[in-house]
Design an enzyme around this catalytic site. Sequence first.
Site, PDB file in Angstrom:
ATOM      1  N   GLU A  78       7.196   2.334  -6.461  1.00  0.00           N
ATOM      2  CA  GLU A  78       7.471   1.811  -5.118  1.00  0.00           C
ATOM      3  C   GLU A  78       7.644   2.963  -4.137  1.00  0.00           C
ATOM      4  OE1 GLU A  78       7.507  -0.311  -2.970  1.00  0.00           O
ATOM      5  OE2 GLU A  78       8.369  -2.236  -3.516  1.00  0.00           O
ATOM      6  N   ASP A  79       7.425   2.683  -2.861  1.00  0.00           N
ATOM      7  CA  ASP A  79       7.652   3.706  -1.840  1.00  0.00           C
ATOM      8  C   ASP A  79       9.129   3.824  -1.490  1.00  0.00           C
ATOM      9  OD1 ASP A  79       7.672   1.171  -0.694  1.00  0.00           O
ATOM     10  OD2 ASP A  79       6.214   1.609   0.873  1.00  0.00           O
ATOM     11  N   PHE A  85      14.693   3.920   9.879  1.00  0.00           N
ATOM     12  CA  PHE A  85      13.327   3.529   9.571  1.00  0.00           C
ATOM     13  C   PHE A  85      12.469   4.779   9.429  1.00  0.00           C
ATOM     14  CE2 PHE A  85       9.129   1.738   9.912  1.00  0.00           C
ATOM     15  CZ  PHE A  85       9.271   0.575   9.168  1.00  0.00           C
ATOM     16  N   VAL A  86      11.795   4.885   8.282  1.00  0.00           N
ATOM     17  CA  VAL A  86      10.996   6.079   8.019  1.00  0.00           C
ATOM     18  C   VAL A  86       9.518   5.739   7.845  1.00  0.00           C
ATOM     19  CG1 VAL A  86      12.873   7.455   7.020  1.00  0.00           C
ATOM     20  CG2 VAL A  86      11.569   5.922   5.544  1.00  0.00           C
ATOM     21  N   LYS A 106       0.808  -1.194   0.000  1.00  0.00           N
ATOM     22  CA  LYS A 106       0.000   0.000   0.000  1.00  0.00           C
ATOM     23  C   LYS A 106       0.858   1.267   0.000  1.00  0.00           C
ATOM     24  CE  LYS A 106      -3.163  -2.354   3.198  1.00  0.00           C
ATOM     25  NZ  LYS A 106      -2.395  -3.192   4.145  1.00  0.00           N
ATOM     26  N   GLY A 107       2.158   1.077   0.252  1.00  0.00           N
ATOM     27  CA  GLY A 107       3.053   2.214   0.484  1.00  0.00           C
ATOM     28  C   GLY A 107       3.191   3.209  -0.656  1.00  0.00           C
ATOM     29  N   ASP A 114      14.806  -0.996  -0.196  1.00  0.00           N
ATOM     30  CA  ASP A 114      15.629  -1.270   0.968  1.00  0.00           C
ATOM     31  C   ASP A 114      16.664  -2.340   0.569  1.00  0.00           C
ATOM     32  OD1 ASP A 114      16.295  -1.091   3.675  1.00  0.00           O
ATOM     33  OD2 ASP A 114      14.813  -2.567   4.294  1.00  0.00           O
ATOM     34  N   ARG A 150       0.744   6.212   7.646  1.00  0.00           N
ATOM     35  CA  ARG A 150       0.773   6.321   6.177  1.00  0.00           C
ATOM     36  C   ARG A 150       0.277   7.685   5.694  1.00  0.00           C
ATOM     37  NH1 ARG A 150       1.735   1.245   3.900  1.00  0.00           N
ATOM     38  NH2 ARG A 150       0.827  -0.535   4.980  1.00  0.00           N
TER      39      ARG A 150
HETATM   40  P1  IMP Z   1      12.997  -4.575   0.347  1.00  0.00           P
HETATM   41  O1  IMP Z   1      12.333  -5.743  -0.261  1.00  0.00           O
HETATM   42  O2  IMP Z   1      13.952  -4.961   1.449  1.00  0.00           O
HETATM   43  O3  IMP Z   1      13.651  -3.631  -0.634  1.00  0.00           O
HETATM   44  O4  IMP Z   1      11.899  -3.795   1.145  1.00  0.00           O
HETATM   45  C1  IMP Z   1      11.026  -2.978   0.536  1.00  0.00           C
HETATM   46  C2  IMP Z   1       9.770  -2.809   1.333  1.00  0.00           C
HETATM   47  O5  IMP Z   1      10.022  -2.830   2.754  1.00  0.00           O
HETATM   48  C3  IMP Z   1       9.193  -1.452   1.047  1.00  0.00           C
HETATM   49  O6  IMP Z   1       8.320  -1.504  -0.047  1.00  0.00           O
HETATM   50  C4  IMP Z   1       8.505  -1.104   2.347  1.00  0.00           C
HETATM   51  O7  IMP Z   1       7.191  -1.610   2.347  1.00  0.00           O
HETATM   52  C5  IMP Z   1       9.310  -1.803   3.406  1.00  0.00           C
HETATM   53  N1  IMP Z   1      10.279  -0.874   4.043  1.00  0.00           N
HETATM   54  C6  IMP Z   1      11.619  -0.847   3.900  1.00  0.00           C
HETATM   55  N2  IMP Z   1      12.182   0.128   4.617  1.00  0.00           N
HETATM   56  C7  IMP Z   1      11.164   0.754   5.236  1.00  0.00           C
HETATM   57  C8  IMP Z   1      11.097   1.909   6.110  1.00  0.00           C
HETATM   58  O8  IMP Z   1      12.098   2.566   6.482  1.00  0.00           O
HETATM   59  N3  IMP Z   1       9.846   2.271   6.518  1.00  0.00           N
HETATM   60  C9  IMP Z   1       8.724   1.594   6.153  1.00  0.00           C
HETATM   61  N4  IMP Z   1       8.742   0.543   5.331  1.00  0.00           N
HETATM   62  C10 IMP Z   1       9.950   0.121   4.885  1.00  0.00           C
HETATM   63 MG    MG Z   2       6.297  -1.605  -0.051  1.00  0.00          MG
END
Ligand code: IMP
Ligand code: MG
Length: 175
Positions: free
Chosen positions: A97-98, A150-151, A41-42, A101, A163
């Site tokens: 994407e939001d 963490f944001v 949903k981000g 990470d 959100r």
């Molecule tokens: P990845 O698969 O590790 O790249 O993670 C991506 C997903 O993790 C993002 O789409 C977010 O939903 C969540 N995420 C990663 N870092 C944060 C953060 O700092 N705050 C909130 N959600 C996060």
């Molecule tokens: Mg996400």
Amino acid sequence: MKETISVLIPEKEIDKRLNEMVETISSDFKGKTITIIGVLKGSVMLMVDIAKKLKQPVEFDFIDISSYGEGLTSSGNIKINKDIENSIEGKYVLLVEDIIDSGRTLNYLLNYLKSKKPASLKVCTLLDKPERRVFDISVNYIGFEIPDEFVVGYGLDYAQKYRNLPYIGTLEIEE
Ligand code: IMP
Ligand code: MG
């Protein structure tokens, strides 16, 4: 437990950066209909704000996958909860994407969507945490690079909260 949020990127700065990003996206997708796929949903805030600034035709679709659960760290498991509804074969896709990470989610999504044969597949994210990257992936449009914190806000949550904040803030949790 006390949760404290400090502003990292104010609303006005997000808006200013989006104008620049949309200018680049518009010229890259010139004369094309853009199929925007939002990762639920981000990415919803970013998707809507970008779409409102674009002058060319836009189509919306959504995909929802789980990777993070309720906590602060990635679970490593990926599962499609909601798939896209329309065929993207021959379409010019912009995946929104939001935050990137580890890159695990995006890596999975890119492989999945590529198998559906779009004419092109580009990626836009509001935030990027390059320090945390595990998967080697390239992202076409990045709003802001941020440190490993963490944001929340502007679509991003902590246990489904925050959100709706119009800015990006860092979250600190005190026991
Ligand atoms: P990845 O698969 O590790 O790249 O993670 C991506 C997903 O993790 C993002 O789409 C977010 O939903 C969540 N995420 C990663 N870092 C944060 C953060 O700092 N705050 C909130 N959600 C996060
Ligand atoms: Mg996400």
